[in-house]
Design an enzyme around this catalytic site. Structure first.
Site, PDB file in Angstrom:
ATOM      1  N   GLU A 103      22.123  17.040 -19.433  1.00  0.00           N
ATOM      2  CA  GLU A 103      21.987  16.760 -20.877  1.00  0.00           C
ATOM      3  C   GLU A 103      20.839  15.794 -21.127  1.00  0.00           C
ATOM      4  O   GLU A 103      20.519  14.963 -20.269  1.00  0.00           O
ATOM      5  CB  GLU A 103      23.270  16.079 -21.376  1.00  0.00           C
ATOM      6  CG  GLU A 103      24.334  17.011 -21.908  1.00  0.00           C
ATOM      7  CD  GLU A 103      24.116  17.383 -23.376  1.00  0.00           C
ATOM      8  OE1 GLU A 103      22.967  17.258 -23.868  1.00  0.00           O
ATOM      9  OE2 GLU A 103      25.080  17.791 -24.017  1.00  0.00           O
ATOM     10  N   ASP A 104      20.258  15.866 -22.316  1.00  0.00           N
ATOM     11  CA  ASP A 104      19.281  14.861 -22.722  1.00  0.00           C
ATOM     12  C   ASP A 104      19.984  13.568 -23.128  1.00  0.00           C
ATOM     13  O   ASP A 104      19.602  12.479 -22.716  1.00  0.00           O
ATOM     14  CB  ASP A 104      18.404  15.385 -23.878  1.00  0.00           C
ATOM     15  CG  ASP A 104      19.221  15.918 -25.053  1.00  0.00           C
ATOM     16  OD1 ASP A 104      20.458  16.091 -24.921  1.00  0.00           O
ATOM     17  OD2 ASP A 104      18.632  16.163 -26.119  1.00  0.00           O
ATOM     18  N   ASP A 107      25.991  11.450 -27.158  1.00  0.00           N
ATOM     19  CA  ASP A 107      26.166  10.601 -28.337  1.00  0.00           C
ATOM     20  C   ASP A 107      27.673  10.461 -28.592  1.00  0.00           C
ATOM     21  O   ASP A 107      28.330   9.617 -27.999  1.00  0.00           O
ATOM     22  CB  ASP A 107      25.417  11.278 -29.497  1.00  0.00           C
ATOM     23  CG  ASP A 107      25.342  10.436 -30.748  1.00  0.00           C
ATOM     24  OD1 ASP A 107      25.689   9.252 -30.690  1.00  0.00           O
ATOM     25  OD2 ASP A 107      24.946  10.957 -31.805  1.00  0.00           O
ATOM     26  N   PHE A 157      19.018   5.957 -33.302  1.00  0.00           N
ATOM     27  CA  PHE A 157      18.430   7.288 -33.197  1.00  0.00           C
ATOM     28  C   PHE A 157      17.141   7.231 -32.385  1.00  0.00           C
ATOM     29  O   PHE A 157      16.289   6.380 -32.608  1.00  0.00           O
ATOM     30  CB  PHE A 157      18.151   7.853 -34.594  1.00  0.00           C
ATOM     31  CG  PHE A 157      17.877   9.325 -34.569  1.00  0.00           C
ATOM     32  CD1 PHE A 157      18.919  10.242 -34.583  1.00  0.00           C
ATOM     33  CD2 PHE A 157      16.576   9.801 -34.498  1.00  0.00           C
ATOM     34  CE1 PHE A 157      18.666  11.604 -34.535  1.00  0.00           C
ATOM     35  CE2 PHE A 157      16.313  11.163 -34.450  1.00  0.00           C
ATOM     36  CZ  PHE A 157      17.366  12.066 -34.467  1.00  0.00           C
ATOM     37  N   ARG A 170       9.690  16.386 -29.787  1.00  0.00           N
ATOM     38  CA  ARG A 170      10.199  16.778 -28.461  1.00  0.00           C
ATOM     39  C   ARG A 170       9.133  16.659 -27.378  1.00  0.00           C
ATOM     40  O   ARG A 170       9.438  16.455 -26.210  1.00  0.00           O
ATOM     41  CB  ARG A 170      10.700  18.223 -28.483  1.00  0.00           C
ATOM     42  CG  ARG A 170      11.956  18.444 -29.294  1.00  0.00           C
ATOM     43  CD  ARG A 170      12.560  19.805 -28.975  1.00  0.00           C
ATOM     44  NE  ARG A 170      13.548  20.228 -29.957  1.00  0.00           N
ATOM     45  CZ  ARG A 170      14.826  19.892 -29.931  1.00  0.00           C
ATOM     46  NH1 ARG A 170      15.284  19.093 -28.988  1.00  0.00           N
ATOM     47  NH2 ARG A 170      15.664  20.339 -30.855  1.00  0.00           N
TER      48      ARG A 170
HETATM   49  P1  IMP Z   1      27.088  14.678 -29.326  1.00  0.00           P
HETATM   50  O1  IMP Z   1      27.856  15.967 -29.427  1.00  0.00           O
HETATM   51  O2  IMP Z   1      27.364  13.772 -30.506  1.00  0.00           O
HETATM   52  O3  IMP Z   1      27.238  13.950 -28.019  1.00  0.00           O
HETATM   53  O4  IMP Z   1      25.563  15.064 -29.556  1.00  0.00           O
HETATM   54  C1  IMP Z   1      24.793  15.608 -28.594  1.00  0.00           C
HETATM   55  C2  IMP Z   1      23.526  16.200 -29.165  1.00  0.00           C
HETATM   56  O5  IMP Z   1      23.124  15.597 -30.420  1.00  0.00           O
HETATM   57  C3  IMP Z   1      22.404  15.931 -28.198  1.00  0.00           C
HETATM   58  O6  IMP Z   1      22.337  16.927 -27.212  1.00  0.00           O
HETATM   59  C4  IMP Z   1      21.198  15.889 -29.117  1.00  0.00           C
HETATM   60  O7  IMP Z   1      20.704  17.183 -29.330  1.00  0.00           O
HETATM   61  C5  IMP Z   1      21.739  15.351 -30.423  1.00  0.00           C
HETATM   62  N1  IMP Z   1      21.502  13.884 -30.538  1.00  0.00           N
HETATM   63  C6  IMP Z   1      22.400  12.897 -30.430  1.00  0.00           C
HETATM   64  N2  IMP Z   1      21.830  11.682 -30.575  1.00  0.00           N
HETATM   65  C7  IMP Z   1      20.509  11.928 -30.775  1.00  0.00           C
HETATM   66  C8  IMP Z   1      19.358  11.059 -30.988  1.00  0.00           C
HETATM   67  O8  IMP Z   1      19.430   9.827 -30.999  1.00  0.00           O
HETATM   68  N3  IMP Z   1      18.160  11.684 -31.139  1.00  0.00           N
HETATM   69  C9  IMP Z   1      18.009  13.052 -31.121  1.00  0.00           C
HETATM   70  N4  IMP Z   1      19.058  13.880 -30.921  1.00  0.00           N
HETATM   71  C10 IMP Z   1      20.291  13.324 -30.762  1.00  0.00           C
END
Ligand code: IMP
Length: 188
Positions: A103-104, A107, A157, A170
């Site tokens: 994963e990148d 969150d 963010f 990106r």
């Molecule tokens: P989660 O389901 O809330 O953990 O979100 C995961 C996805 O939300 C990541 O794979 C990102 O694509 C996007 N995301 C969450 N935080 C950020 C951020 O700070 N910048 C850009 N994309 C984010």
């Protein structure tokens, strides 16, 4: 090196430089080579955000391995997270295999826990997660499989190195964090 950038209506400042991303990625790669020696794992990258990290990480992985990508789409619905998700492209040969999800960023953890559930249905031998970034304060569901984390960051963010703000950023080689939080971002 540019320390401040503008994307759409937001100003971002440098948070993690590319040299530090490269160093950390190298160390994670070394660890993976040790942990998965003789096991031939399948790396599954979560698109779109993982594309740069996945490429750089896999260059540090020297053990035999397979590589796949998956996309988790979400749209508004009525379940607890407010969204219904759908997994696109998950390989169908995960039974008895060692899986490493790449994963990148993690969150809230909702995307990952949904994906991990879908993977578990195929009864793999093991599943671990490798994420470049983790926002511990934003995590809303525990992810036990989260074994390899590049950097823990504050609940802010970020863009760059695969991560976007409204489709842009990106391709930036460093990671930047937002300077001002406007309502548009608070909703993302
Ligand atoms: P989660 O389901 O809330 O953990 O979100 C995961 C996805 O939300 C990541 O794979 C990102 O694509 C996007 N995301 C969450 N935080 C950020 C951020 O700070 N910048 C850009 N994309 C984010």
């Amino acid at each position: 090196m540019t320390t401040t950038i503008q994307i759409h209506d937001q100003t971002f400042e440098i948070l993690i430089q590319k040299e530090n991303i490269a160093k950390r990625t190298r160390l994670i790669g070394i660890q993976l080579n040790l942990d998965y020696e003789k096991r031939c794992p399948i790396f599954i990258g979560v698109l779109n955000g993982c594309f740069l990290f996945m490429a750089d990480l896999l260059k540090e992985v020297t053990i035999p391995c397979e590589v796949a990508f998956v996309k988790v789409s979400s749209y508004q619905g009525t379940n607890s997270s407010g969204k219904i998700k759908e997994t696109l492209g998950l390989p169908e040969n995960l039974h008895n295999r060692d899986i490493i999800v790449v994963e990148d960023i993690v969150d809230t953890g909702f995307t990952l826990s949904y994906l991990l559930q879908a993977i578990q249905e195929q009864k793999p031998a093991s599943v671990k997660v490798c994420s470049l970034l983790l926002k511990p304060e934003a995590l809303k569901t525990p992810i036990e499989a989260l074994e390899y984390v590049g950097f823990e960051i504050a609940n802010e963010f970020v863009v760059g190195y695969g991560l976007d703000y409204d489709g842009l950023g990106r391709n930036l080689t460093d990671i930047y964090s937002v300077k001002t939080v406007l309502p548009a971002l608070a909703e993302m």
